[in-house]
Design an enzyme around this catalytic site. Structure first.
Site, PDB file in Angstrom:
ATOM      1  CE  LYS A   9      21.594 -20.537  20.919  1.00 51.11           C
ATOM      2  NZ  LYS A   9      22.623 -19.500  20.654  1.00 51.11           N
ATOM      3  CE1 TYR A  49      26.151 -23.359  19.047  1.00 53.80           C
ATOM      4  CE2 TYR A  49      25.720 -24.122  21.282  1.00 53.80           C
ATOM      5  CZ  TYR A  49      25.345 -23.398  20.168  1.00 53.80           C
ATOM      6  OH  TYR A  49      24.150 -22.706  20.170  1.00 53.80           O
ATOM      7  CG  ASN A 112      22.086 -15.871  20.396  1.00 49.87           C
ATOM      8  OD1 ASN A 112      21.898 -16.898  21.031  1.00 49.87           O
ATOM      9  ND2 ASN A 112      22.935 -15.808  19.389  1.00 49.87           N
ATOM     10  CG  HIS A 115      21.383 -23.571  16.968  1.00 47.85           C
ATOM     11  ND1 HIS A 115      22.627 -23.145  16.572  1.00 47.85           N
ATOM     12  CD2 HIS A 115      21.080 -24.648  16.191  1.00 47.85           C
ATOM     13  CE1 HIS A 115      23.070 -23.957  15.607  1.00 47.85           C
ATOM     14  NE2 HIS A 115      22.145 -24.874  15.358  1.00 47.85           N
ATOM     15  CD  GLU A 126      23.456 -27.579  13.679  1.00 44.64           C
ATOM     16  OE1 GLU A 126      22.309 -27.128  13.500  1.00 44.64           O
ATOM     17  OE2 GLU A 126      24.482 -26.868  13.681  1.00 44.64           O
TER      18      GLU A 126
END
Ligand code: IDP
Length: 150
Positions: A9, A49, A112, A115, A126
Site C-alpha cells: 500500500k 474494495y 497497515n 493488502h 482481484e
C-alpha cells in the site's frame, strides 16, 4: 497451486518497505509470478474494495489507497492465500503478532502496509482486476523441489 494478490500500500512504498515486504513473502517460498508499480485510480479502488462500500471507513480507505503509488503482485504456491495472510498478520496492526509484516511495521488500521486476498474467490477476482493474463508468468525455479516436495 494457488495464486493470491498482494498490494504494498502507499504507506509501504513511501516508507521504503517494498523490498522488505516482498522479501518476507519470497523467503516463505512463495513465487512472484506478476509484479508492477501503479497508482490506483478511484474507480479501481472502489471496485477492489466494493464489499466495504457501506462501511464508515470506505471513503478514507479509497483516499488512502489512491493517495500515492503502490506495488501490486501475484504470488504462487501451495495454499498461497492462507500462507500470505498469515505472513501479513491481522488487519489491525495492534492485534497483529510480532513476526508478521503488520505486527513488525504497523501501528494503526488505517496504515497497515499491505493488502492480501482473503479467499479463493476474491483472489481470482482481484488478480483479474489488476493484471491482464499476459502479465502473469508461469515459470520453474531450480529451487522449487527444495521448497515443495514432489
Ligand atoms: P484485510 O485488509 O486484512 O483483508 P479488511 O477487513 O478486508 O481487512 O479491510 C480492508 C482494509 O480496510 C484494511 O486493510 C484497512 O486498510 C481498512 N480498514 C478496515 N477496517 C478499518 C477500520 O475500522 N478503520 C479504518 N480502516 C479500516
Amino acid at each position: 497451486m494457488e495464486r493470491t494478490l498482494i498490494i504494498v500500500k502507499p504507506d509501504g512504498v513511501q516508507r521504503g518497505l517494498i523490498g522488505e515486504v516482498i522479501a518476507r513473502l519470497e523467503r516463505r517460498g512463495l513465487k512472484v509470478v506478476g509484479l508492477k508499480m501503479m497508482q490506483i485510480s478511484r474507480e479501481l479502488a472502489e471496485q477492489h474494495y466494493g464489499v466495504h462500500r457501506e462501511r464508515p471507513f470506505f471513503a478514507s480507505l479509497v483516499e488512502y489507497i489512491t493517495s500515492a503509488p503502490v506495488v501490486v503482485g501475484v504470488l504462487e504456491g501451495p495454499k498461497a492465500i492462507e500462507v500470505t495472510r498469515a505472513t501479513v498478520g491481522a488487519t489491525n496492526p495492534v492485534d497483529a503478532a510480532p513476526g508478521t509484516i503488520r505486527g513488525d511495521f504497523g501501528l494503526t488500521i488505517g496504515r497497515n502496509l499491505i493488502h492480501a486476498s482473503d479467499g479463493a474467490e476474491s483472489a481470482e477476482h482481484e488478480i483479474n482486476l489488476f493484471f491482464r493474463p499476459e502479465e502473469l508468468i508461469s515459470y520453474e525455479r531450480a529451487v522449487d523441489p527444495w521448497i515443495v516436495e514432489e
